[in-house]
Structures are given as structure tokens and as C-alpha cells.
Enzyme design. Structure first.
Site, PDB file in Angstrom:
ATOM      1  CE  LYS A 260      -4.472   0.810   0.303  1.00 37.09           C
ATOM      2  NZ  LYS A 260      -5.524  -0.133  -0.140  1.00 37.09           N
TER       3      LYS A 260
ATOM      4  N   GLY B 258     -18.788   4.203  -2.774  1.00 34.93           N
ATOM      5  CA  GLY B 258     -20.134   4.332  -2.210  1.00 34.93           C
ATOM      6  C   GLY B 258     -21.165   4.651  -3.281  1.00 34.93           C
TER       7      GLY B 258
ATOM      8  N   GLY C  79     -20.676   6.909   3.372  1.00 35.99           N
ATOM      9  CA  GLY C  79     -19.615   7.281   2.431  1.00 35.99           C
ATOM     10  C   GLY C  79     -20.173   7.284   1.020  1.00 35.99           C
TER      11      GLY C  79
ATOM     12  N   GLY D  79     -18.281   8.368  -1.871  1.00 39.12           N
ATOM     13  CA  GLY D  79     -17.205   8.639  -2.833  1.00 39.12           C
ATOM     14  C   GLY D  79     -17.400   7.704  -4.016  1.00 39.12           C
ATOM     15  CG  ASN D  80     -14.932   5.503  -7.689  1.00 38.25           C
ATOM     16  OD1 ASN D  80     -15.587   5.844  -8.656  1.00 38.25           O
ATOM     17  ND2 ASN D  80     -14.210   4.396  -7.656  1.00 38.25           N
TER      18      ASN D  80
HETATM   19  N1  GLU Z   1      -7.114   0.091  -3.516  1.00 34.57           N
HETATM   20  C1  GLU Z   1      -7.904  -1.054  -3.796  1.00 34.57           C
HETATM   21  C2  GLU Z   1      -8.022  -1.948  -2.579  1.00 34.57           C
HETATM   22  O1  GLU Z   1      -7.822  -1.547  -1.456  1.00 34.57           O
HETATM   23  C3  GLU Z   1      -7.427  -1.784  -5.028  1.00 34.57           C
HETATM   24  C4  GLU Z   1      -6.030  -2.278  -4.996  1.00 34.57           C
HETATM   25  C5  GLU Z   1      -5.480  -2.729  -6.331  1.00 34.57           C
HETATM   26  O2  GLU Z   1      -6.230  -2.769  -7.289  1.00 34.57           O
HETATM   27  O3  GLU Z   1      -4.292  -3.025  -6.376  1.00 34.57           O
HETATM   28  O4  GLU Z   1      -8.400  -3.079  -2.677  1.00 34.57           O
END
Ligand code: GLU
Length: 417
Positions: free
Chosen positions: A107, A224, A219, A221-222
Site C-alpha cells: 500500500k 459508495g 460514504g 465517494g467513488n
Molecule cells: N485500492 C484497492 C483496494 O484496497 C485496489 C487495490 C489494487 O487494485 O491493487 O483493494
């Protein structure tokens, strides 16, 4: 005794400890599954529109790569911390293992407030972040994607910057790109669509008729918004409440997600939407609905309010919305929780398809993508439910045992434990 306010990282570690007990893991394995393989702390100098240089702080945590290159989104958030990124990176390891993707977990995060930045500043920050971590990412190492406050346009800049550094177009280095430059059809709403498929399975299991079911979404956002739209249009449910950081709205006859989104675009919030009643975020969480969907940030359902949750199903589209103590209360109260790394794994499932399509330079149609996602969620959900029944675990414990077991096996085979 009320639990002290746990950090997200502490909550993930408690879940892992519990899982380690269930799987009877030895001490060195317990430590290995909690320890990230690499952490980057970077400073990103950005020339702002007033010509001054501002230095932003960014992180990238690669948690575990035993099952493949690490994979995970990047958050742009004013309250980002290294510990939150550590927790989210760990969650990605389990999120990729659960649907059996050949990927590990990572992340990224940058401390910034995108609402106060111009498009130019955002582009320079996005490119600067990639320059700072470029030597430690790549299709065979670690593949970033969007997350909170990062968009397909930001992914486009990041992919371009990485390609410029490498001297060749590297579509497969970043996922969540616009479809014109290597993005996958169906990626933009895949987290929400995967959630809707998971909800369909959960409702079937609990005898809930989705055509008459009521839904509250925390929420907008995208994730939600798309969840509201898909669950309303595809499953026929009634969305009775939605919220954002400014407050929540309620209409017992149902809200039209498209109209609410338009109102949000015009006024910057869902509140004061015509024909609905303004309520607090807390009231939304405690509504007597069939399904509650936390779709914003972590630590929303905690020990203090867990007893007041009236929903039959909690579908976690946010990462980490429920603390371990709250989990126990919900379980005892018969609330069926579809845990985050099952409910919201649709995003990374389609990200995986995006990498596959980029690598082959052969692109799937939307039906193929949707079918793959549907089958994947159905199979994964069934698997988690079966283990939860067999071992008398709640759904999160069950999901953790499946994922951790797979990762531990991979680590053993590779000789790292
Ligand atoms: N950010 C998204 C998650 O938390 C997608 C992660 C990704 O596609 O690598 O699952």
C-alpha cells in the site's frame, strides 16, 4: 470493559494473532506474517502554483510477496500515517490471497489534501511520488493502483512517469488506468460490483429478498456511489440513506443514487437533498435497515456503537471499518459481517485482469471481465462461508484463516520460514 481506541494497525495485528491461534502457528511464523518486507519513506518536493517548493511526505509499504509481486493502492489523504499504510498493506496480502490471485500485498500513501490542490500541483505530486519509489516498484516487484482520493487520471500520470523513467511504455506497472491507455473495462466500478455480488450471496444465505431490502451506505465517494447505483439498479434494493463527511440523508421511500450524485456534484455534499431528511452519520449507522455498507474509512463500527447496529448484514466496502471488539458483538447479535477483504476484493481482482491484459496486449470485453469477477466472488464467498460454518468462526476469522494459510504455505515452500 470498553476497548481503548485501537489503531487500525493494532486491529489487524489482533486479527492475525487470533488467526495464528486458530491455525496453531509457531512464534516465528506469527512474527513473519506481521512484518512487512520493505518500507519506503520518501520526501516529494513539488513546485506549487505560487512557484514555492512544498515538500510532501509519502510512504510505500510492501508487506508480503511470497505468492507474487506485491499489489496495492495509493491513498492521498491529509491524515495519512505510516501505521495506517502498514495496516492496509497487510490487508492487501490477505485480500489478494483470499480470491487466490498470484499477488502479494502493499500500500502507498501521501500526506496531502487534494481538495486544496490545483490539477497541475496534483500531477507534479503524482509524478514526484513515482520518481521517489520507481526503483522499488514494477510489474514483477510491486504494482500500485488507485485508492482513497486517487483517480484513473492520477494512475495515467504515474504510469507515464514510470514509463519515461524506464524508456518504454509500461502499462502493466500501474493498474486502474483509463481504458484508453491500458485500463481494463469494468475496473472503475469493480470494487462496488464485487461487493454487490457478495451481497447477493449473503442475501441468498440469509433469506433476504433483495427486491424489498433497505440499504444504508456510509460514504458516497467513488465506491459508495457505484455501490448505491449497482445495488439499486442490478439487485433492485432500496437505498434509504447515504452520507459523506458533512452529514447523512434519509428517505424511507428510497433515494435515486444518480440524482443524489448530481446534487453532490452541484453542492459538494449529499446533505439537503430534496425530499430527504438530514440525519447524522451516527444515526445512519444505527438505522433499522437490512444492509449497512460502510464505504468510507477505517474504525467506524467500534465497541461503543456495535450494539446499536440494527442491520442484518454489514457489507464492508471500506477497508477496516470494524474493530475486533465490535466484530465479536456483531457476531453475538447475529449480524452477518461480510469482511472488507472479501466484500471489496473486486477492485484488485479486476486489477489483476488489467495486468494480465497489459502483459498479453490482448483486451477482454466487459462481459468476460464481469463473468470472471462474478465467478471469483461466488467461489470466494462460498469458501469463506464453508470454513466459517465448519470451524464455527465468524466470517472475518474464516477469511483470515484461508488467506494466512495460503501465504504461510507459500513462505514455507520458498524457504523464508
Ligand atoms: N485500492 C484497492 C483496494 O484496497 C485496489 C487495490 C489494487 O487494485 O491493487 O483493494
Amino acid at each position: 470493559m470498553i476497548e481503548k481506541e485501537l489503531t487500525f494497525l493494532e486491529a489487524v495485528k489482533i486479527n492475525l494473532d487470533e488467526c495464528a491461534e486458530i491455525l496453531r502457528l509457531d512464534e516465528e511464523t506469527r512474527l513473519a506474517i506481521k512484518t512487512p518486507i520493505r518500507e519506503l519513506h520518501v520526501s516529494i518536493p513539488v513546485r506549487m502554483d505560487d512557484r514555492k517548493i512544498k515538500i510532501f511526505k509519502g510512504f510505500r509499504v510492501q508487506h508480503n510477496n511470497a505468492r507474487g509481486p506485491t499489489k496495492g493502492g495509493i491513498r492521498f489523504h491529509p491524515d495519512e500515517t505510516i501505521d495506517t499504510v502498514r495496516a492496509l498493506a497487510s490487508l492487501m496480502t490477505w485480500k489478494c490471497a483470499l480470491p487466490n490471485l498470484p499477488l502479494g500485498g502493499s500500500k502507498g500513501g501521501v500526506i496531502c489534501n487534494t481538495k486544496e490542490m490545483s490539477v497541475g500541483e496534483l500531477e507534479r505530486l503524482s509524478r514526484g511520488y513515482i520518481r521517489a519509489i520507481a526503483n522499488f516498484i514494477g510489474p514483477e516487484i510491486d504494482v500500485p493502483a488507485p485508492d482513497v482520493y486517487t483517480t484513473p487520471q492520477i494512475m495515467a500520470w504515474m504510469m507515464d512517469e514510470y514509463s519515461v523513467i524506464k524508456g518504454k511504455t509500461q502499462f502493466e506497472a500501474i493498474t486502474g488506468k483509463p481504458v484508453e491507455i491500458g485500463g481494463s473495462l469494468g475496473r472503475s466500478n469493480s470494487t462496488s460490483l464485487g461487493g454487490a455480488f457478495a451481497l447477493r450471496e449473503a442475501a441468498l444465505e440469509h433469506g433476504i429478498n433483495l427486491k424489498t431490502a433497505t440499504i444504508a451506505i456510509q460514504g458516497f465517494g467513488n465506491v459508495g456511489f457505484y455501490a448505491a447505483k449497482i445495488i439499486h439498479e442490478m439487485l433492485g434494493c432500496k437505498i434509504v440513506a447515504v452520507s459523506d463527511s458533512k452529514g447523512a440523508i434519509y428517505n424511507k421511500n428510497g433515494l435515486d443514487p444518480i440524482d443524489v450524485n448530481k446534487h453532490k456534484e452541484d453542492t459538494d455534499s449529499v446533505i439537503n437533498f430534496s425530499g430527504s431528511e438530514n440525519i447524522s452519520n451516527r444515526e445512519l449507522l444505527e438505522l433499522d435497515v437490512d444492509v449497512l455498507i460502510p464505504a468510507a474509512m477505517e474504525n467506524v463500527i467500534v465497541e461503543k456503537n456495535a450494539d446499536n447496529i440494527n442491520a442484518k448484514i454489514v457489507l464492508e466496502l471500506a477497508n477496516g471499518p470494524t474493530t475486533p471488539a465490535a466484530d465479536k458483538i456483531l457476531y453475538e447479535n447475529g449480524v452477518h459481517v461480510v469482511p472488507d477483504f472479501l466484500a471489496n476484493c473486486g477492485g484488485v481482482v479486476v486489477s489483476y485482469l488489467e495486468i494480465v491484459q497489459n502483459s498479453y496486449a490482448y483486451y477482454w470485453n466487459i462481459n468476460d471481465v464481469t463473468k470472471y469477477l462474478d465467478d471469483k466472488i461466488k467461489e470466494t464467498y462460498k469458501n469463506v462461508l464453508t470454513v466459517s460454518r465448519e470451524k464455527e468462526l465468524h466470517m472475518r476469522q474464516s477469511a483470515f484463516t484461508i488467506s494466512v494459510d495460503r501465504v504461510v504455505k507459500a513462505m514455507k515452500l520458498r524457504g523464508s520460514i
